[in-house]
Design a protein around this motif. Sequence first.
Motif, PDB file in Angstrom:
ATOM      1  N   GLY A   1     -79.908  14.035  88.712  1.00  0.00           N
ATOM      2  CA  GLY A   1     -79.418  13.770  90.059  1.00  0.00           C
ATOM      3  C   GLY A   1     -77.987  14.261  90.229  1.00  0.00           C
ATOM      4  O   GLY A   1     -77.651  14.903  91.222  1.00  0.00           O
ATOM      5  N   VAL A   2     -77.138  14.003  89.237  1.00  0.00           N
ATOM      6  CA  VAL A   2     -75.747  14.440  89.303  1.00  0.00           C
ATOM      7  C   VAL A   2     -75.680  15.967  89.307  1.00  0.00           C
ATOM      8  O   VAL A   2     -74.997  16.581  90.122  1.00  0.00           O
ATOM      9  CB  VAL A   2     -74.954  13.873  88.112  1.00  0.00           C
ATOM     10  CG1 VAL A   2     -73.577  14.527  88.030  1.00  0.00           C
ATOM     11  CG2 VAL A   2     -74.819  12.369  88.256  1.00  0.00           C
TER      12      VAL A   2
ATOM     13  N   TRP B   1     -75.730  15.771  93.361  1.00  0.00           N
ATOM     14  CA  TRP B   1     -74.558  14.994  93.703  1.00  0.00           C
ATOM     15  C   TRP B   1     -73.289  15.846  93.629  1.00  0.00           C
ATOM     16  O   TRP B   1     -72.446  15.816  94.506  1.00  0.00           O
ATOM     17  CB  TRP B   1     -74.453  13.773  92.784  1.00  0.00           C
ATOM     18  CG  TRP B   1     -73.437  12.789  93.231  1.00  0.00           C
ATOM     19  CD1 TRP B   1     -73.332  12.251  94.481  1.00  0.00           C
ATOM     20  CD2 TRP B   1     -72.376  12.253  92.472  1.00  0.00           C
ATOM     21  NE1 TRP B   1     -72.278  11.398  94.538  1.00  0.00           N
ATOM     22  CE2 TRP B   1     -71.670  11.364  93.308  1.00  0.00           C
ATOM     23  CE3 TRP B   1     -71.956  12.405  91.146  1.00  0.00           C
ATOM     24  CZ2 TRP B   1     -70.565  10.667  92.868  1.00  0.00           C
ATOM     25  CZ3 TRP B   1     -70.863  11.692  90.708  1.00  0.00           C
ATOM     26  CH2 TRP B   1     -70.170  10.825  91.568  1.00  0.00           C
TER      27      TRP B   1
END
Lengths: 371, 519, 324
Positions: free
Chosen positions: A103-104, A108
């Motif tokens: 996700g990062v 993100w």
Amino acid sequence: MQLKIEPRLETPRWLPIVSIILALILALMIGAIPLAYGGLDPIVAYTQMFRTGFFETYSFSDTIVKATPLILAGLGVTIAFRMRLWNIGAEGQLFLGAWAATGVALFWLPPTTPKVVMLAAMTLAGFAAGAVWGAIPGVLKAKLGVNEIISSLMLTYVAVEFNNYFVYGPWAAGGFGLTAPFPRTAWFPRLTDFGDIVPAFRGLTAHLGILYGIIAAVILFIIFKYSKWGYELKVIGDNPDAARYAGMNLARTIILTMIVSGGLAGLAGMSEVAGVVHRLQENFSPGYGFTAIIVAWLARLNPLAVIVVGYLFGGLLVGGDAIQPAGIPLLIQGIILFCVISADTFTRYRIRLVQPAATTALTEETVTSEG
Amino acid sequence: MKNSPYALEMQGVPYALEMRGITKRFPGVLANDNVNFAVKRGEIHALLGENGAGKSTLMNMVNGLYRPDEGQILLDGKSIKFSSPRDAIDNGVGMVHQHFMLVPTQTVSENLILGQKTPRFYINYKKLEQDIADLSQKFGLAVEPNAKIWQLSVGEQQRVEILKMLYQGAKLLIMDEPTAVLTPQEVTDLFKTLREMTATGHTIIFISHKLDEVVEIADRVTVLRRGRVESTVDGKSTSKAELARLMVGREVLFRIQKKPANPTAAALVIDHVSCENDRGLPSLRDLSLTVRSGEVVGIAGVAGNGQTELAQVIAGLRQATSGAVIVQGQNVTNQPATATIDQGLAYIPADRNGVGSSPNLNLADNLILKSYRQPPIGQGWRIDLRLVRAQAEQLIEQFDVKTPNVDLPARLLSGGNLQKLILAREISRQPKVIIAVYPVRGLDVGAIESIHQMLIDERDRGAGILLISEDLDELLSLSDRIVVLFEGQIVGEVPPDDDLINEIGLMMAGTKVEQSHAT
Amino acid sequence: MELAFLINIIEAGLRTGTPLLFATLGELITERAGVLNLGVEGMMLVGALAGFAVAYGTGNPWIGVLVAMLAGGVISLLHAFVSITLRGDQVVSGLALTFVGTGLTSVLGAPYVQVRDVPRLPVLPVPFLYDIPLIGPSILWPLFGEKQNVIFFIGLLLVPAVWFWIERTRPGLQLRAIGEKPAAADAVGVNVGALRYFYVFVGGLFAGLAGASLSLAITPLWINEMTAGQGWIAVGLVIFAGWNPWRALMGAYIFGALRRLPLDLQAIAWLPFASNPILGVWLNMIPYLFTILALVFSSREAIRKRLGAPAALGIPYVRGERGA
């Protein structure tokens, strides 16, 4: 003649190591049976397995790649098992760590983020997500007395489905259970990346994760040996009533331990996606979280030994890839675990053959009296 | 030896039980050494000796739990070799263990038939309970057939044990320290039962280390010391002093020497405290008690009347539902256990292995259980290992804990040495208040003496001591005043006067006594 | 419509809950004897494959069931040996058993993955249920009469049988005693070790039966790891059931229904799952999440009612050891 089992008053230092080596040899001998059934010559298969795992040009690096998640997750299992907290859900915590790191990396932070910042954020996210997943059974155990064996394992199944949702759903790219690849800034540095400077590193895929593993092992070793927390783990693991009597806060220690345990497993998942797969996918782990349990037990819950045993099992996995069918490595792992538990008996008890007439009942009498 | 064990046999009457040249070794221990022992049919034969003298081991061989390394056992003149308790039962030998061998979650009836051969499969509970009721009637041992064991008092549980043996057809009954857990009145009842049983042809071996009761009940007495038979004497003509000399090998002090107490300010105040037990039932009920610095307050009572809960509430290990616990002027009610530890409260729990120590940790680690948090042992996040070791070696020396080294796991210590280790840990912190629960249970005379002396020394140093015990001798010997606990309430207070033993007994059974003796 | 849907769910719960019931009963018996066997998942897989292979080879599903039970029993003896004779750690030994069962079946099961025409255990229609007035045609017949497999009825009969064995017979009395206080049983001559072996074996038989009922009746196929965690759910259900066979019955059927629920919910047009199949992944979590919920519920209840596991569960018995 009859078996007589009596407790040892003291265990020689060499005995645990010898017993584990014997257990491994015995396990490989038993494992030869299914190999032969599968139509393989066990000697040829084992030779090939060990050669591929340990003695070829790329063996060292390849084995380290496989050992990295085993060591990190194995350390996570170690800290929980130290206080007899049966976290067998490392696999799920590993999935969550990989998920958060992904996700990062993909959603993100922008791909242009400096590598150091990107990797630091992924590391934190991976640890945190694994920690949350570990904390759930921890809190349930500490506050409600829910059996952590079942809850941590059930959460593993949930984590796999959770992962499936993202790789097939919102994060899917190009079809079958894969996300898009990470930007290069989200890749762990590998030995081969320094191939221009050190030509011998060319083609070697060992990555930064192994350093994570070694550092974590050293930190855990220091915690276990020198810290108040390590002492509390030891007492709670051996006798929770004595720990309560000594004023230790069991609930807090249980939750904290599960957080660290899950966090380390989460790091294993993060390091796998950042160092090897470079994306999130459906079955990126061949059960590292479960093999980690065996690694931890075989290392007798000693963090430094986890590095050695993790390397050994990494080699077995690398070599095992050469062996078909695919169930053989798991089967041999199970046999190894059985042999190691059995070997434990020989370090705790003295087993002798005696004449039945002189047989006495099994007793664990104390040194100086019947008191 | 005063009697030859073979005398009767030469007259042609076999002994109910005869043991010849019995030797039994355990790793590191010679438990029985060439023991000769004979019991006549229909007698009550006391087996007397200190804890650790080898009494239980000897009898466990008759019971089939252990097998002798050397020697021969004869039952009614026939040589026997039991390989399990089942064999013993089949041959009419039954043993009532010190720790009852009953399944707590099962009923009286179920426990009675557990070892039986009938019924073979289906259990008709209605009929069974009728049978058991009849049986208990017949032997005069009143029990409720369908009560669960955990609901019964200790005395009732013992009755179930005896009944179980009779139900299994035991002719020879071995009683291992049967009075240890009973009130004086229950002891009287038990002795009556035992005499009735010998009248109906049963033979009883009575294991004990208490001289009074041996003199009272036994027809003959065999004294064991350090695994060997010291002598067999006639129970009617012997004296306590003679038995004591035989048992210990020297004259014994029956009372510890101590100065009069010099109590000062209140060290521990328990103010109208109530709490629940593990089953959620009321345990302590509005209990108030003050222990002053420099005195020993003894708590008498039958086990299960709130002793454990009282100690736990004080130590912060159990929630009080109302009331207050004040240690050294500080209210510690329902605070974490660390609060009482920091206030200088030492707690010697009843369960040495289960609570007071961590069995697989070594002695050094066990010694810092209470002190690892603060300097000098605890330094920030870490523990000063070098100091831990040095301190451990010093304490083991000072408190005379017999061990090869401080790396030994605590579980390998004998009971007496483990208790000394626990006292070393607790006392070395210079506590202001000491809670001691059954501190010498199961220990030998030597250990008892030194532990009692340590407690008295602490009193004289100025600690307030709450001594919880089920042994009236211990209470009378150590306490400066005795309060009696019954069903979670204090039913009376008496000075430690031997003449008041019957009164204490009555109070232990729940009779309220006018507090005329209160100090 | 509403009633039909409900009946559909319940019927499916009874059907898919049956393997879970066998596994739960087996583990319950083993635990009542004081032995924790976490290898249920592995034993079920062994049973599933053995039953499938033998039924395929012989053409007779019943021979398959028998061999499956034996296979489950035999593999359970590994755990018995390590935990009873060698006094090893029961948690880790049970894990090892699951690894061995999973690995072994994946090795030996390879040739059977493609097999589709295995002889199945038959459906046992109960026509008279239809003739019962009022509730017969609409409730009883679709629930129990129409498509329930014979294995379902075996499960129904086993529950009272197990209860009767544990609560009303002498062997059951001994079973409870060795799980609660083995020293007391030993003192009156009950052979604790042998009986514990026996009940671990019985647990294995039941797990084998559970596996066979999966591979020969519920989903008549062999797939690697086809149990998908049901063995672990069974271990959780034993706790949920408070070691009581009747509550195990209830728990198994509820969880059977929960296993089916994802499919049923995806069929409902007005829920989002029908139009967006990827959301179905969330539904797949239901049985696992509910297992945790059930444990939360039962642990709260256990604290309230002071119920608990057999006192000697997981503790090796050594004669003469204190506190045993």
